[in-house]
Design a protein around this motif. Structure first.
Motif, PDB file in Angstrom:
ATOM      1  N   SER A   1      -6.705  10.136  10.759  1.00  0.00           N
ATOM      2  CA  SER A   1      -7.131  10.826   9.541  1.00  0.00           C
ATOM      3  C   SER A   1      -6.351  10.259   8.364  1.00  0.00           C
ATOM      4  N   PRO A   2      -6.656   9.030   7.963  1.00  0.00           N
ATOM      5  CA  PRO A   2      -5.811   8.337   6.981  1.00  0.00           C
ATOM      6  C   PRO A   2      -5.709   9.026   5.636  1.00  0.00           C
ATOM      7  N   ASN A   3      -6.728   9.774   5.232  1.00  0.00           N
ATOM      8  CA  ASN A   3      -6.663  10.462   3.947  1.00  0.00           C
ATOM      9  C   ASN A   3      -6.123  11.877   4.065  1.00  0.00           C
ATOM     10  N   VAL A   4      -5.625  12.223   5.241  1.00  0.00           N
ATOM     11  CA  VAL A   4      -5.090  13.568   5.461  1.00  0.00           C
ATOM     12  C   VAL A   4      -3.639  13.511   5.905  1.00  0.00           C
ATOM     13  N   ALA A   5      -3.306  12.601   6.800  1.00  0.00           N
ATOM     14  CA  ALA A   5      -1.934  12.498   7.285  1.00  0.00           C
ATOM     15  C   ALA A   5      -1.582  11.039   7.517  1.00  0.00           C
TER      16      ALA A   5
ATOM     17  N   GLU B   1       3.174  12.462   6.711  1.00  0.00           N
ATOM     18  CA  GLU B   1       3.767  12.680   5.396  1.00  0.00           C
ATOM     19  C   GLU B   1       2.659  13.155   4.471  1.00  0.00           C
ATOM     20  N   GLN B   2       2.951  14.148   3.620  1.00  0.00           N
ATOM     21  CA  GLN B   2       1.914  14.731   2.776  1.00  0.00           C
ATOM     22  C   GLN B   2       1.667  13.927   1.506  1.00  0.00           C
ATOM     23  N   GLY B   3       2.520  13.012   1.180  1.00  0.00           N
ATOM     24  CA  GLY B   3       2.341  12.215  -0.026  1.00  0.00           C
ATOM     25  C   GLY B   3       2.077  10.761   0.293  1.00  0.00           C
ATOM     26  N   ARG B   4       1.955   9.949  -0.740  1.00  0.00           N
ATOM     27  CA  ARG B   4       1.694   8.520  -0.550  1.00  0.00           C
ATOM     28  C   ARG B   4       2.901   7.859   0.120  1.00  0.00           C
ATOM     29  N   ILE B   5       2.646   6.961   1.054  1.00  0.00           N
ATOM     30  CA  ILE B   5       3.733   6.219   1.681  1.00  0.00           C
ATOM     31  C   ILE B   5       3.782   4.813   1.097  1.00  0.00           C
ATOM     32  N   PRO B   6       4.933   4.185   1.090  1.00  0.00           N
ATOM     33  CA  PRO B   6       5.087   2.913   0.369  1.00  0.00           C
ATOM     34  C   PRO B   6       4.613   1.682   1.122  1.00  0.00           C
ATOM     35  N   PHE B   7       3.717   1.856   2.091  1.00  0.00           N
ATOM     36  CA  PHE B   7       3.200   0.690   2.794  1.00  0.00           C
ATOM     37  C   PHE B   7       1.865   1.045   3.431  1.00  0.00           C
ATOM     38  N   SER B   8       1.118   0.065   3.893  1.00  0.00           N
ATOM     39  CA  SER B   8      -0.195   0.297   4.488  1.00  0.00           C
ATOM     40  C   SER B   8      -0.318  -0.527   5.754  1.00  0.00           C
ATOM     41  N   TRP B   9      -1.071   0.003   6.722  1.00  0.00           N
ATOM     42  CA  TRP B   9      -1.262  -0.705   7.996  1.00  0.00           C
ATOM     43  C   TRP B   9      -2.685  -1.256   8.107  1.00  0.00           C
ATOM     44  N   GLY B  10      -3.150  -1.922   7.105  1.00  0.00           N
ATOM     45  CA  GLY B  10      -4.428  -2.612   7.233  1.00  0.00           C
ATOM     46  C   GLY B  10      -5.626  -1.861   6.707  1.00  0.00           C
ATOM     47  N   TYR B  11      -5.509  -0.549   6.496  1.00  0.00           N
ATOM     48  CA  TYR B  11      -6.615   0.171   5.881  1.00  0.00           C
ATOM     49  C   TYR B  11      -6.031   1.327   5.079  1.00  0.00           C
ATOM     50  N   PRO B  12      -6.807   1.926   4.155  1.00  0.00           N
ATOM     51  CA  PRO B  12      -6.268   2.921   3.223  1.00  0.00           C
ATOM     52  C   PRO B  12      -5.518   4.042   3.947  1.00  0.00           C
ATOM     53  N   ASN B  13      -4.377   4.377   3.405  1.00  0.00           N
ATOM     54  CA  ASN B  13      -3.520   5.375   4.042  1.00  0.00           C
ATOM     55  C   ASN B  13      -2.819   6.166   2.947  1.00  0.00           C
ATOM     56  N   TYR B  14      -3.532   7.127   2.355  1.00  0.00           N
ATOM     57  CA  TYR B  14      -3.019   7.780   1.162  1.00  0.00           C
ATOM     58  C   TYR B  14      -2.506   9.202   1.395  1.00  0.00           C
ATOM     59  N   SER B  15      -2.992   9.862   2.419  1.00  0.00           N
ATOM     60  CA  SER B  15      -2.544  11.200   2.766  1.00  0.00           C
ATOM     61  C   SER B  15      -3.204  12.283   1.909  1.00  0.00           C
ATOM     62  N   LEU B  16      -3.021  13.543   2.346  1.00  0.00           N
ATOM     63  CA  LEU B  16      -3.773  14.666   1.791  1.00  0.00           C
ATOM     64  C   LEU B  16      -3.485  14.909   0.314  1.00  0.00           C
ATOM     65  N   ARG B  17      -2.233  14.754  -0.091  1.00  0.00           N
ATOM     66  CA  ARG B  17      -1.913  15.011  -1.496  1.00  0.00           C
ATOM     67  C   ARG B  17      -2.669  14.064  -2.413  1.00  0.00           C
ATOM     68  N   GLU B  18      -2.784  12.809  -1.991  1.00  0.00           N
ATOM     69  CA  GLU B  18      -3.530  11.843  -2.792  1.00  0.00           C
ATOM     70  C   GLU B  18      -5.019  12.192  -2.811  1.00  0.00           C
ATOM     71  N   ALA B  19      -5.524  12.662  -1.668  1.00  0.00           N
ATOM     72  CA  ALA B  19      -6.945  13.020  -1.585  1.00  0.00           C
ATOM     73  C   ALA B  19      -7.270  14.203  -2.495  1.00  0.00           C
ATOM     74  N   CYS B  20      -6.299  15.103  -2.665  1.00  0.00           N
ATOM     75  CA  CYS B  20      -6.510  16.299  -3.484  1.00  0.00           C
ATOM     76  C   CYS B  20      -6.292  16.048  -4.971  1.00  0.00           C
ATOM     77  N   ARG B  21      -5.692  14.914  -5.289  1.00  0.00           N
ATOM     78  CA  ARG B  21      -5.406  14.621  -6.689  1.00  0.00           C
ATOM     79  C   ARG B  21      -6.718  14.517  -7.468  1.00  0.00           C
ATOM     80  N   GLY B  22      -6.792  15.221  -8.568  1.00  0.00           N
ATOM     81  CA  GLY B  22      -8.026  15.260  -9.351  1.00  0.00           C
ATOM     82  C   GLY B  22      -8.905  16.429  -8.991  1.00  0.00           C
ATOM     83  N   HIS B  23      -8.700  17.013  -7.810  1.00  0.00           N
ATOM     84  CA  HIS B  23      -9.474  18.189  -7.400  1.00  0.00           C
ATOM     85  C   HIS B  23      -8.678  19.482  -7.575  1.00  0.00           C
TER      86      HIS B  23
END
Length: 629
Positions: free
Chosen positions: A200-204, A226-248
Motif C-alpha cells: 500500500s505505497p500511498n498508505v504506509a 511511516e506516516q510521512g514522506r520517506i527520503p528514498f524510493s524503492w522503484g515506485y511511488p512511496n509517499y505514505s498516507l500523510r502525503e495522500a491526504c495533503r490537499g484533502h
C-alpha cells in the motif's frame, strides 16, 4: 480577565442568546483500512439523498451536524469536513458548502491506488486460478458425499460396539477431507498477491525495523510504516498516507456550533492506561481519568479541598491540548495500527502528572471502539450539557432538552457469512476473525439509549396527566435520593438527576457491507484500483438498498390515524415510487443498474412527500421524523 473566565463568559452569552435545535444528524464511519472505500460509496448516496430533501423542503442546514469515525473512518470524516470548511468561504448557503463533498471523497479514494498498465497486466495473470478452484471444489464435494454414504452404511457396526476402530477411522478420514483446502478463485488470488506484491505505497511506507527479541525471526527484521514522506524510493511511488491526504485535509480543523459548522469526532486508545479517548473539533482539549481501584487514592481525592477539585485541569489524570484545532498530530492517533505504523505520542499537560512533561502513547481506535456510537452519545451529552447549562436541562418537569439524534452508520465488517460448511484455511480464519473483532457491536448501546428515551417519554406524559394538586407529590418523588455509589460518584444523586442529560435517538440506520465471496485476510491492506472501485460500488448499492427498504417499511407502518387525510391514490403513488426504485436497483449487487434512474425514483418520492404535507396538512413531525433524513 483570565482565559477560563472569558470562556465561562462566552458560554453564558451563548446560553442566553441561543436555543439548541430539536434534532441533529450524525454519521459514523467505521475503521477498516482499504474498506473505507465502501464508506465513500455509502456517503455518495446519503449526500445526494439529503441534498434533495433539503433543497425540496427549502431549508438551509448541514447535511450532517456530527461526523464520528475511527481509523480510516476518521480520515474520511476529516476529508468531508475539510471540504465543507474550505467551501464555506465562497458559498452563500450551508447546502452549497456540502454539495460536492461526495466527489471530494471519491477523488481521494480513486487517487490512492497505483494504477498503470503493468498493474493491469499483472491482474490478468491470475485467470487459471478459477479452473483449479472449481475443479478442487467439485472433487472435495464428491469426497465428502462418498464419505457420508459410507459412514451411513457402517453406522450399525460401531453402534454395536464390536468394532470401535471403525468410528475412529472414519473420524480420521473426515478430518483430512475437511482440511482439504480449496484453492482461491481468480479474484481472491488477485487481491491476495497484488497486496503482498505491491503493498500500500500511498498508505504506509515500508521501512525495515529489527526485531530480535526472541531470536526466532529468520529474516531478523519486520516492516513498520511511516506516516510521512520517506527520503528514498524503492522503484515506485512511496509517499505514505500523510502525503495522500495533503490537499484533502486541512492543516487544522477547528469548528464552532455558533458558526453553524459541523463537528468532527474520532477515537483512539491510550496504550498505557487502556482508556478509549475522544478528540473533538468543538473542543481544544481532551481530558480523561484512569480507572483506579486503590481505596487510599479514592480517599485522598475525596478529601481534597473543593477549590482544587473545581479547577478543570486538576480533575483528570491526563490532559491533551490542541489549541489550534485538530492537526495531523492528533488525527494520526486514531489510525496508528500497532503492527503497521510507528506509535503516535502526544504530550500530557495535566498538573497531576508529577513527573512534569510526559508523553502518552496511542494506538488505532479500532482496538477498543471501531463503531464509536458510545463515544458519540457521550460527547453529544457533554457538549450540550455545557452549552445549555446543567441547571437548565430538562429534568422531568421543565427545562431545555438536548437535541435528538438521527444516526447513520457505515458498517464495513459483515456480521453474517454465506459459507457452508465453514472453511478452515488460514486465510479464512484471519478474514473472519477480523470481521468478528471489528464489526458493529453497538446494538446494546442502541437498545439501552432507546429504553431510556421511552422512560423519559413515560415520565413526561405522566406529569402532563396529573392534576395540579398531585404535582407537588410528583416533585417530591423526582427529588428522592438515589442510594447507589456508582451513580452518586457521577453526580446522580436524585431521580431528577437521572433524567438530566438524556436525549432521543429518533433513527439509527445501519448500512452494512454484505459478505464478500472473494474476501481475503489482507482486505485491510488491499488498496488496488480494482478492489477500491468494487468497494465504492458495493457501498452505493447497499446504501440504496437499505434506504429503499427502510422507507418502504416506514410507509407501511404509518397507520391510518397519521395519514387519514391522505387519499389512497397519493399513498399508492408513494409506494409506486419506492417499488420502481427497487426494480431499477435489482435484487443482487451488480453494476448493471443505473444509479441516476434509482435516484430519480427516490427524488420523485421526496417531491410526493412534500406535496402530501402541503396539500393535506399532515403533521410536520410525522413527515420530518419518519420520511425525511
Amino acid at each position: 480577565m483570565s482565559q477560563e473566565k472569558v470562556s465561562s463568559y462566552k458560554k453564558e452569552q451563548k446560553q442566553e442568546s441561543k436555543q439548541p435545535p430539536p434534532k441533529q444528524r450524525a454519521l459514523i464511519f467505521q475503521g477498516g483500512g482499504a474498506l473505507g472505500a465502501y464508506e465513500a460509496g455509502v456517503y455518495r448516496v446519503l449526500h445526494d439523498w439529503i441534498n434533495k430533501n433539503i433543497s425540496a423542503a427549502r431549508k438551509d442546514e448541514n447535511f450532517f451536524d456530527v461526523i464520528a469515525g475511527t481509523s480510516i473512518g476518521a480520515i474520511n470524516g476529516a476529508i468531508v469536513l475539510s471540504y465543507v470548511l474550505r467551501n464555506k468561504r465562497k458559498s452563500q448557503t450551508l447546502r452549497e458548502c456540502w454539495y460536492g463533498s461526495a466527489k471530494e471523497l471519491e477523488d481521494f479514494w480513486n487517487g490512492l491506488p497505483i494504477n498503470n498498465f503493468y498493474i493491469h497486466l499483472y491482474d490478468l495473470s491470475f485467470w487459471p486460478w478459477d479452473y483449479f478452484h472449481d475443479t478442487t471444489k467439485r472433487m472435495k464435494e464428491s469426497s465428502i458425499d462418498m464419505l457420508d454414504r459410507a459412514e451411513g452404511s457402517m453406522r450399525n457396526v460401531w453402534k454395536s460396539s464390536t468394532n470401535p476402530i471403525v468410528k475412529e477411522w472414519f473420524d480420521l478420514l473426515r478430518f483430512y477431507t475437511e482440511a482439504w483446502d480449496i484453492p482461491a478463485s481468480t479474484e481472491s488470488a488477485r487481491r491476495h498477491y497484488s497486496t503482498k506484491t505491491f503493498g500500500s505505497p500511498n498508505v504506509a511506507a515500508a521501512i525495515a525495523r529489527s526485531d530480535l527479541k526472541f531470536w526466532d525471526n529468520p529474516s531478523g527484521f519486520r516492516f513498520r510504516g511511516e506516516q510521512g514522506r520517506i527520503p528514498f524510493s524503492w522503484g515506485y511511488p512511496n509517499y505514505s498516507l500523510r502525503e495522500a491526504c495533503r490537499g484533502h485535509i486541512l492543516d487544522s480543523i477547528k469548528t464552532d456550533f455558533e458558526l453553524k459548522e459541523p463537528r468532527l469526532l474520532f477515537v483512539t486508545v491510550d496504550v498505557q492506561s487502556g482508556d478509549t479517548i475522544s478528540f473533538d473539533s468543538y473542543d481544544t482539549r481532551t481530558e480523561y481519568t484512569e480507572y483506579d481501584e486503590n481505596p487510599e487514592q479514592k480517599k485522598e481525592d475525596k478529601n481534597k479541598p473543593e477549590e482544587d477539585n473545581d479547577k478543570p485541569d486538576n480533575q483528570h489524570h491526563h490532559l491533551i491540548r490542541y489549541q489550534n484545532g485538530i492537526e495531523w498530530e492528533q488525527l494520526s492517533t486514531t489510525f496508528s495500527l500497532p503492527d503497521l505504523y510507528r506509535y503516535t505520542t502526544l504530550q500530557d499537560e495535566s498538573p497531576k502528572n508529577k513527573e512534569g512533561k510526559k508523553m502518552r502513547t496511542y494506538w488505532d481506535g479500532g482496538v477498543s471502539s471501531n463503531t464509536p456510537l458510545r463515544e458519540l452519545i457521550s460527547q453529544h451529552k457533554k457538549y450540550w450539557d455545557n452549552y445549555i447549562g446543567h441547571d437548565k436541562l430538562w429534568d422531568g418537569e421543565k427545562g431545555v432538552k438536548i437535541p435528538a439524534l438521527n444516526v447513520y452508520i457505515a458498517d464495513v465488517w459483515p456480521a453474517k457469512i454465506e459459507d457452508d460448511p465453514v472453511p478452515s484455511d488460514n486465510d479464512f480464519v484471519i478474514s473472519r476473525k477480523s470481521n468478528l473483532l471489528l464489526m458493529d457491536k453497538t446494538e446494546y448501546e442502541e437498545s439501552v439509549t432507546k429504553m431510556i428515551t421511552q422512560y423519559m417519554h413515560l415520565v413526561e406524559e405522566l406529569i402532563k396527566k396529573l392534576n395540579d394538586k398531585d404535582k407537588p407529590g410528583t416533585k417530591e418523588v423526582l427529588d428522592y435520593p438515589i442510594i447507589s455509589n456508582a451513580l452518586n460518584k457521577k453526580g446522580k444523586k436524585t431521580y431528577r438527576d437521572l433524567l438530566k442529560g438524556n436525549f432521543d435517538i429518533n433513527r439509527l440506520m445501519r448500512i452494512e457491507r454484505k459478505d464478500d465471496t472473494y474476501a481475503v485476510g489482507l482486505s485491510l491492506a488491499d488498496f488496488s484500483a480494482h478492489t477500491i472501485g468494487q468497494l465504492m460500488a458495493f457501498g452505493k448499492y447497499d446504501a440504496l438498498d437499505k434506504l429503499i427498504k427502510t422507507l418502504s417499511l416506514t410507509l407501511q407502518n404509518l397507520d391510518n390515524n397519521e395519514l387519514k387525510k391522505v387519499p389512497s391514490e397519493t399513498k399508492n403513488r408513494l409506494h409506486k415510487h419506492l417499488e420502481d426504485a427497487g426494480e431499477a436497483l435489482g435484487s443482487e449487487t451488480n453494476n448493471n443498474y443505473s444509479y441516476d434512474d434509482v435516484m430519480k425514483h427516490l427524488y420523485d418520492f421526496v417531491d410526493e412527500v412534500n406535496m402530501m404535507e402541503t396539500n393535506f396538512n399532515i403533521e410536520h413531525r410525522v413527515v420530518d421524523d419518519r420520511l425525511r433524513p
